[in-house]
Design a protein around this motif. Structure first.
Motif, PDB file in Angstrom:
ATOM      1  N   SER A   1       2.601   1.650  -3.423  1.00 54.04           N
ATOM      2  CA  SER A   1       1.702   2.173  -4.463  1.00 54.04           C
ATOM      3  C   SER A   1       1.536   3.679  -4.300  1.00 54.04           C
ATOM      4  CB  SER A   1       0.313   1.533  -4.372  1.00 54.04           C
ATOM      5  OG  SER A   1       0.412   0.159  -4.396  1.00 54.04           O
ATOM      6  N   ASP A   2       1.363   4.102  -3.069  1.00 55.74           N
ATOM      7  CA  ASP A   2       1.195   5.531  -2.796  1.00 55.74           C
ATOM      8  C   ASP A   2       2.424   6.313  -3.265  1.00 55.74           C
ATOM      9  OD1 ASP A   2       0.049   7.926  -1.232  1.00 55.74           O
ATOM     10  OD2 ASP A   2       2.007   7.615  -0.288  1.00 55.74           O
TER      11      ASP A   2
ATOM     12  N   GLN B   1       0.844  -1.209   0.000  1.00 57.03           N
ATOM     13  CA  GLN B   1       0.000   0.000   0.000  1.00 57.03           C
ATOM     14  C   GLN B   1       0.876   1.255   0.000  1.00 57.03           C
ATOM     15  OE1 GLN B   1      -2.926   0.128   3.122  1.00 57.03           O
ATOM     16  NE2 GLN B   1      -4.148  -1.510   2.234  1.00 57.03           N
ATOM     17  N   ILE B   2       1.913   1.212   0.819  1.00 56.81           N
ATOM     18  CA  ILE B   2       2.797   2.378   0.909  1.00 56.81           C
ATOM     19  C   ILE B   2       3.555   2.554  -0.402  1.00 56.81           C
ATOM     20  CG2 ILE B   2       4.842   3.307   2.102  1.00 56.81           C
ATOM     21  CD1 ILE B   2       3.744   1.814   4.626  1.00 56.81           C
TER      22      ILE B   2
ATOM     23  N   VAL C   1       2.612   6.561  -7.013  1.00 55.50           N
ATOM     24  CA  VAL C   1       1.723   7.591  -7.578  1.00 55.50           C
ATOM     25  C   VAL C   1       2.350   8.970  -7.379  1.00 55.50           C
ATOM     26  CG1 VAL C   1      -0.520   8.728  -7.350  1.00 55.50           C
ATOM     27  CG2 VAL C   1      -0.384   6.234  -7.279  1.00 55.50           C
ATOM     28  N   ARG C   2       2.961   9.164  -6.216  1.00 55.32           N
ATOM     29  CA  ARG C   2       3.541  10.484  -5.929  1.00 55.32           C
ATOM     30  C   ARG C   2       4.736  10.800  -6.819  1.00 55.32           C
ATOM     31  NH1 ARG C   2       1.625  12.476  -0.766  1.00 55.32           N
ATOM     32  NH2 ARG C   2       0.263  10.885   0.093  1.00 55.32           N
TER      33      ARG C   2
END
Lengths: 428, 264
Positions: free
Chosen positions: B61-62, B58-59, B65-66
């Motif tokens: 993927s975040d 999850q981290i 995206v950033r």
């Protein structure tokens, strides 16, 4: 237990706060009733549940996916609108709809189906959500959107958090050429003039809004503002000034005298003019002043926002402004705006065709509530409704009259979700 | 567009000109916010090491995206046992030199439970003290070979002076404190730097109980910014928020007879 309040700062009561940290983890409610809480920027009690559970979503602040070709963004519900704008604007995408602040969470924007100054072009926030996930109090997770489980989607958009906790969403962003806007400022001297300007601006202007002097007893006067994006690319650099209301004054700084003074000065300072303005300054003027709600002092404030159908709009707005001016109460920023001719997708969404009036009132107890009772009568007689996200006191019959899909909505409620507002207006 | 890479130790060496950062305990909220700041500034090659693979993904993927130009690697493994740590660090180093390591893992133990259950006590000391310094030792030793790299390690204000309400945690963090002093002395003439960060109580899942009791907590974004700045400036030690420097100065100089009368 922790003391929590909303933006109106009137209630500051103990809550059992559970921080949600994983979008895939089911809710654990322990049979206690709760409600989702983001940044607490709702004015009233829609996000409060004194003595009960709050599911705080601010740690659900991760992006999941962004496609810079299609402009579809998936993120968790605690992501702020400002985070999205900062991420996607460099690649030419932005949120189609934002309210007067971008310091709110995605979950809150959906649950209150917020609108902005471009409602007549882009509708409300929920119109651009292509999917969302709900964590229900029975431990299940469900997906819904405009193409699947549409009934659940209509209940959840604008559903005041009562269908479950929104944990993530997928949003279709819009392309834009420049963050700069060509703006026009036009003073008006009557309500008819306002409506004429609003109607004339609906075609050809993307953003329309107006400030109105809430102290004028004889005649309605205000400042109409409209804006369109600059078509040729310009630098993204906006050196925004920012400040803060550093302390809570012992009494409200908004009173009969400061009100009259501010409104007069504000009206006279705005002449007919055109200028180029950054989107952030035009759209979120108050975001540069953190804690501005402290100006109202320890007793806090109410915001009153209604929408009136167009047929009865002129007379009702005239009566509302007249009652407010007579009372000597009100605020510096009174907003008068027409909505576009489109219905919202949410069963309890606030926007509908008509004209909306919004303003703050310092909490002066009975005196303020007595004024609201008069305003309520005008709104109800005109077939209008109040905005639940702003509300802390509307009578239940006004809510029921204003939201005809309420009975349908109730079928989709999550029995584990309850807020101070839901107990006040929906009975549980 | 770079993809998120799932790591195995056998993976081949990846040559990259990007700054290479490794975070041990990458699911820590403070570490996650540091990572957000790093990817905001530039495209980096980042390895996230933690125990919970789903959380790490999850981290990752975040962060992807950033900054889609960054390489984000995920490595789910244990790092308590010395052999696991040795294996982990060697594996990472065989892929190429590392510019920066942030060692961020830890738990806030229940002091009462630690007093009554030695197993809990032992676990708290190992996770918060022994494991972080062994990670630091292993990385520093590798970095020394190439005379390049920075290790930042998250200690705590609790490590400055023992007190009855959290001395097990404090002792573990005190070990980190002393160990870093030694490393800094040893590395003084090299280009390898060790930065010790001492956060005050910060708003993270670790301090959920403090928060529930209404204790004021530092904002995690500000703490992360202080850490990133301290690393950039290669400071030996930093308190965050900065007020803790003064608070701890006073607290550490408090005469014992006064401290012993206090319920802190």
């Amino acid at each position: 237990m922790v003391a929590v309040s909303s933006w109106g700062s009137m209630l500051r009561e103990e809550h059992d706060v559970h921080m949600l940290t994983n979008r895939d983890t089911p809710l654990f409610s322990n049979d206690q009733l709760g409600i989702a809480y983001g940044l607490g920027k709702s004015y009233g009690d829609v996000c409060l549940n004194p003595g009960g559970v709050l599911w705080n979503t601010t740690r659900l602040d991760r992006f999941i996916q962004f496609d810079a070709v299609t402009g579809v963004l998936a993120c968790e519900a605690g992501v702020l609108l400002s985070d999205i704008q900062r991420l996607t604007m460099p690649s030419g995408w932005m949120l189609p709809v934002t309210p007067g602040t971008q310091l709110i969470t995605v979950g809150g924007a959906i649950a209150n189906d917020v609108h902005g100054k471009n409602h007549h072009v882009y509708g409300s926030f929920g119109d651009h959500v292509t999917q969302l996930s709900l964590a229900r109090s029975d431990g299940t997770l469900m997906q819904c959107g405009p193409h699947g489980q549409t009934d659940w989607f209509s209940a959840t958009v604008g559903g005041l958090g009562l269908t479950g906790v929104i944990t993530q969403a997928e949003i279709q962003l819009r392309r834009f050429a420049s963050p700069w806007l060509n703006t026009e400022t036009i003073p008006y001297h009557s309500l008819q003039e306002f409506f004429d300007l609003a109607d004339a601006s609906e075609e050809g202007w993307e953003h329309t809004v107006s400030w109105v002097d809430c102290t004028g007893k004889k005649n309605v006067r205000g400042i109409f503002m409209r804006a369109n994006p600059v078509t040729e690319p310009m630098s993204n650099d906006c050196s925004a000034r920012s400040g803060s209301m550093p302390f809570m004054p012992p009494v409200s700084l908004v009173n009969r005298f400061s009100l009259k003074l501010f409104n007069t000065v504000y009206f006279n300072r705005h002449k007919l003019s055109e200028r180029i303005m950054h989107h952030d300054r035009f759209s979120y003027p108050l975001d540069s002043v953190s804690h501005w709600n402290r100006i109202y002092g320890p007793k806090g404030f109410y915001q009153y926002q209604c929408v009136i159908p167009r047929e009865s709009g002129y007379d009702a707005v005239a009566s509302l402004l007249n009652e407010i001016a007579k009372s000597g109460q009100g605020s510096f920023l009174t907003v008068l705006k027409t909505f576009g001719n489109r219905e919202s997708i949410g069963m309890l969404s606030f926007p509908r065709p008509g004209v909306t009036l919004a303003l703050d009132f310092p909490n002066q107890g009975e005196k303020t509530l007595a004024l609201f009772a008069k305003l309520d009568d005008i709104v109800q007689a005109a077939g209008g409704r109040l905005y639940a996200a702003k509300d802390a006191r509307m009578p239940r019959d006004l809510f029921e009259a204003g939201y005809p899909q309420l009975n349908t909505f109730n079928q989709y409620r999550d029995p584990g979700m309850s807020s101070a507002l839901s107990r006040r207006l929906l009975g549980s | 567009m770079e993809e998120i890479v799932e790591e195995t130790m056998e993976e081949t060496v990846v040559e990259t000109t990007k700054k290479r950062i490794v975070i041990i305990g990458a699911t820590s909220r403070i570490a996650e916010h540091c990572a957000r700041l790093w990817v905001r500034d530039e495209a980096i090659d980042l390895t996230l090491v933690g125990r919970n693979e789903a959380k790490l993904q999850q981290i990752a993927s975040d962060l992807h995206v950033r900054n889609s130009e960054s390489i984000i690697r995920v490595l789910a493994t244990r790092f308590i046992d010395p052999m696991d740590i040795q294996h982990l660090v060697e594996g990472i180093m065989t892929q190429g030199a590392v510019d920066l390591v942030l060692i961020a893992h830890g738990i806030l133990p229940d002091q009462q439970a630690c007093q009554q259950q030695l197993v809990d006590n032992y676990e708290a000391l190992v996770i918060n003290g022994v494991s972080p310094v062994m990670c630091a030792e292993a990385f520093v030793t590798e970095m020394e070979k190439v005379n390049h790299g920075t290790v930042a390690i998250i200690g705590s204000v609790a490590g400055d002076r023992g007190r009855k309400t959290n001395y097990v945690y404090g002792a573990a963090k005190g070990l980190v404190n002393r160990y870093v002093q030694g490393l800094q002395h040893r590395l003084a003439k090299t280009e390898v730097k060790v930065v010790l960060v001492k956060p005050g109580p910060t708003d993270t899942p670790m301090t959920a109980e403090y928060k529930a009791n209404g204790m004021p907590l530092a904002c995690v974004k500000g703490v992360a910014q202080d850490i990133v700045d301290a690393i950039e400036k290669k400071k030996f030690m930093v308190y965050t928020p900065i007020k803790w420097r003064l608070i701890m100065k006073v607290f550490c100089n408090l005469p014992r007879f006064i401290l012993h009368k206090l319920e802190v």
